[in-house]
Design a protein around this motif. Sequence first.
Motif, PDB file in Angstrom:
ATOM      1  N   LEU A 243      43.666   6.471  42.370  1.00  0.00           N
ATOM      2  CA  LEU A 243      42.948   7.681  41.973  1.00  0.00           C
ATOM      3  C   LEU A 243      43.803   8.924  42.196  1.00  0.00           C
ATOM      4  N   ALA A 244      44.524   8.949  43.316  1.00  0.00           N
ATOM      5  CA  ALA A 244      45.385  10.101  43.607  1.00  0.00           C
ATOM      6  C   ALA A 244      46.479  10.224  42.560  1.00  0.00           C
ATOM      7  N   GLY A 245      47.087   9.089  42.205  1.00  0.00           N
ATOM      8  CA  GLY A 245      48.143   9.114  41.204  1.00  0.00           C
ATOM      9  C   GLY A 245      47.648   9.576  39.851  1.00  0.00           C
ATOM     10  N   LEU A 246      46.465   9.102  39.440  1.00  0.00           N
ATOM     11  CA  LEU A 246      45.900   9.506  38.152  1.00  0.00           C
ATOM     12  C   LEU A 246      45.526  10.984  38.150  1.00  0.00           C
ATOM     13  N   PHE A 247      45.046  11.481  39.304  1.00  0.00           N
ATOM     14  CA  PHE A 247      44.705  12.903  39.380  1.00  0.00           C
ATOM     15  C   PHE A 247      45.981  13.754  39.311  1.00  0.00           C
ATOM     16  N   VAL A 248      47.015  13.354  40.050  1.00  0.00           N
ATOM     17  CA  VAL A 248      48.287  14.089  40.037  1.00  0.00           C
ATOM     18  C   VAL A 248      48.876  14.067  38.633  1.00  0.00           C
ATOM     19  N   LEU A 249      48.826  12.911  37.988  1.00  0.00           N
ATOM     20  CA  LEU A 249      49.291  12.780  36.612  1.00  0.00           C
ATOM     21  C   LEU A 249      48.550  13.753  35.696  1.00  0.00           C
ATOM     22  N   SER A 250      47.226  13.788  35.822  1.00  0.00           N
ATOM     23  CA  SER A 250      46.399  14.664  34.978  1.00  0.00           C
ATOM     24  C   SER A 250      46.707  16.133  35.246  1.00  0.00           C
ATOM     25  N   LEU A 251      46.950  16.462  36.514  1.00  0.00           N
ATOM     26  CA  LEU A 251      47.307  17.837  36.865  1.00  0.00           C
ATOM     27  C   LEU A 251      48.613  18.234  36.184  1.00  0.00           C
ATOM     28  N   GLY A 252      49.582  17.332  36.198  1.00  0.00           N
ATOM     29  CA  GLY A 252      50.847  17.609  35.525  1.00  0.00           C
ATOM     30  C   GLY A 252      50.663  17.832  34.039  1.00  0.00           C
ATOM     31  N   VAL A 253      49.803  17.034  33.423  1.00  0.00           N
ATOM     32  CA  VAL A 253      49.513  17.183  31.993  1.00  0.00           C
ATOM     33  C   VAL A 253      48.949  18.570  31.701  1.00  0.00           C
ATOM     34  N   VAL A 254      47.962  18.978  32.467  1.00  0.00           N
ATOM     35  CA  VAL A 254      47.294  20.261  32.218  1.00  0.00           C
ATOM     36  C   VAL A 254      48.241  21.431  32.483  1.00  0.00           C
TER      37      VAL A 254
ATOM     38  N   GLY B 260      42.560  -1.805  30.799  1.00  0.00           N
ATOM     39  CA  GLY B 260      43.304  -0.577  30.541  1.00  0.00           C
ATOM     40  C   GLY B 260      42.413   0.591  30.163  1.00  0.00           C
ATOM     41  N   PHE B 261      41.146   0.312  29.812  1.00  0.00           N
ATOM     42  CA  PHE B 261      40.225   1.398  29.505  1.00  0.00           C
ATOM     43  C   PHE B 261      39.836   2.175  30.761  1.00  0.00           C
ATOM     44  N   ILE B 262      39.996   1.555  31.929  1.00  0.00           N
ATOM     45  CA  ILE B 262      39.625   2.215  33.185  1.00  0.00           C
ATOM     46  C   ILE B 262      40.460   3.469  33.443  1.00  0.00           C
ATOM     47  N   PRO B 263      41.809   3.372  33.455  1.00  0.00           N
ATOM     48  CA  PRO B 263      42.608   4.571  33.737  1.00  0.00           C
ATOM     49  C   PRO B 263      42.484   5.660  32.676  1.00  0.00           C
ATOM     50  N   ILE B 264      42.373   5.287  31.397  1.00  0.00           N
ATOM     51  CA  ILE B 264      42.288   6.337  30.379  1.00  0.00           C
ATOM     52  C   ILE B 264      40.934   7.052  30.438  1.00  0.00           C
ATOM     53  N   LEU B 265      39.900   6.343  30.878  1.00  0.00           N
ATOM     54  CA  LEU B 265      38.608   7.010  31.082  1.00  0.00           C
ATOM     55  C   LEU B 265      38.705   8.002  32.234  1.00  0.00           C
ATOM     56  N   ILE B 266      39.340   7.584  33.332  1.00  0.00           N
ATOM     57  CA  ILE B 266      39.496   8.454  34.503  1.00  0.00           C
ATOM     58  C   ILE B 266      40.360   9.661  34.165  1.00  0.00           C
ATOM     59  N   ILE B 267      41.493   9.417  33.485  1.00  0.00           N
ATOM     60  CA  ILE B 267      42.386  10.519  33.122  1.00  0.00           C
ATOM     61  C   ILE B 267      41.704  11.481  32.164  1.00  0.00           C
ATOM     62  N   GLY B 268      40.956  10.937  31.192  1.00  0.00           N
ATOM     63  CA  GLY B 268      40.243  11.795  30.248  1.00  0.00           C
ATOM     64  C   GLY B 268      39.295  12.738  30.962  1.00  0.00           C
ATOM     65  N   VAL B 269      38.588  12.219  31.956  1.00  0.00           N
ATOM     66  CA  VAL B 269      37.658  13.046  32.735  1.00  0.00           C
ATOM     67  C   VAL B 269      38.431  14.083  33.547  1.00  0.00           C
ATOM     68  N   PHE B 270      39.505  13.658  34.216  1.00  0.00           N
ATOM     69  CA  PHE B 270      40.309  14.575  35.029  1.00  0.00           C
ATOM     70  C   PHE B 270      40.922  15.688  34.174  1.00  0.00           C
ATOM     71  N   VAL B 271      41.476  15.324  33.011  1.00  0.00           N
ATOM     72  CA  VAL B 271      42.121  16.315  32.138  1.00  0.00           C
ATOM     73  C   VAL B 271      41.111  17.362  31.671  1.00  0.00           C
ATOM     74  N   ASP B 272      39.943  16.925  31.220  1.00  0.00           N
ATOM     75  CA  ASP B 272      38.930  17.883  30.761  1.00  0.00           C
ATOM     76  C   ASP B 272      38.405  18.728  31.918  1.00  0.00           C
ATOM     77  N   LEU B 273      38.245  18.113  33.104  1.00  0.00           N
ATOM     78  CA  LEU B 273      37.778  18.862  34.269  1.00  0.00           C
ATOM     79  C   LEU B 273      38.765  19.958  34.652  1.00  0.00           C
ATOM     80  N   LEU B 274      40.044  19.606  34.682  1.00  0.00           N
ATOM     81  CA  LEU B 274      41.069  20.573  35.058  1.00  0.00           C
ATOM     82  C   LEU B 274      41.295  21.607  33.963  1.00  0.00           C
ATOM     83  N   ASN B 275      41.379  21.160  32.716  1.00  0.00           N
ATOM     84  CA  ASN B 275      41.702  22.056  31.608  1.00  0.00           C
ATOM     85  C   ASN B 275      40.560  23.001  31.252  1.00  0.00           C
TER      86      ASN B 275
END
Length: 211
Positions: free
Chosen positions: A12-23, A77-92
């Motif tokens: 979860l930490a890695g996916l959140f950090v990844l999403s933060l970098g994207v945004v 593989g749908f698990i991480p993209i669902l999590i990242i999608g939520v993180f990206v929209d939350l941050l952005n």
Amino acid sequence: MNNFFFRCLMYLAGLFVLSLGVVLTIKSNVGIAPWDALNVALSEKIGLTIGSWVFIVGGVLIFVNSTIKRSAPNVAGFIPILIIGVFVDLLNLKLLSFVQVDSLWIKWCLFFGGLSILAFGITIYLRASFPSVPNDELMLAITDRTGWGINITKTITEAIAFVLAIVLKGPVGLGTIIVVLCLGLLVGVFDQLLHKVGMPRALIVRGSVNE
């Protein structure tokens, strides 16, 4: 159980950090990672949020990966993209919606910071040995088939997305070219760094077997 809990937190930490970098790279407005440029282009042309397209494009890649591996689609593989999608929209759209940068040098600082954070996030979540983001699974699938290093295969997959983003007239800029050339190298650097401090991906895999 402790090992499993640690891996969940790492994932979860890695996916959140990844999403933060994207945004952060999106907010820099000097060009973004090819896959993100593709998602932004689709969002602007068709509608839906960027996070929604992270999920949709990732879903398509799951079936592409199954073809390369000659195996059944990895529905996990749908698990991480669902999590990242939520993180990206939350941050952005929420947490970092206030970020607006006008100064060019601050834009580039934001971009390179975001790029580094993105690469670090990738290396962190991969060590949990849970389902990979489909575009990273594509990188790993090509690595397994060819024996090439992940720095090379990551660059190849980013180049593929780069071409698609150009075709769809996404927000491609100088920063996008830098991502194509440098993201794979940064992932390789962080991968080796974490390996040297005692966190190889293989160690996490062995831990999951023996838990």
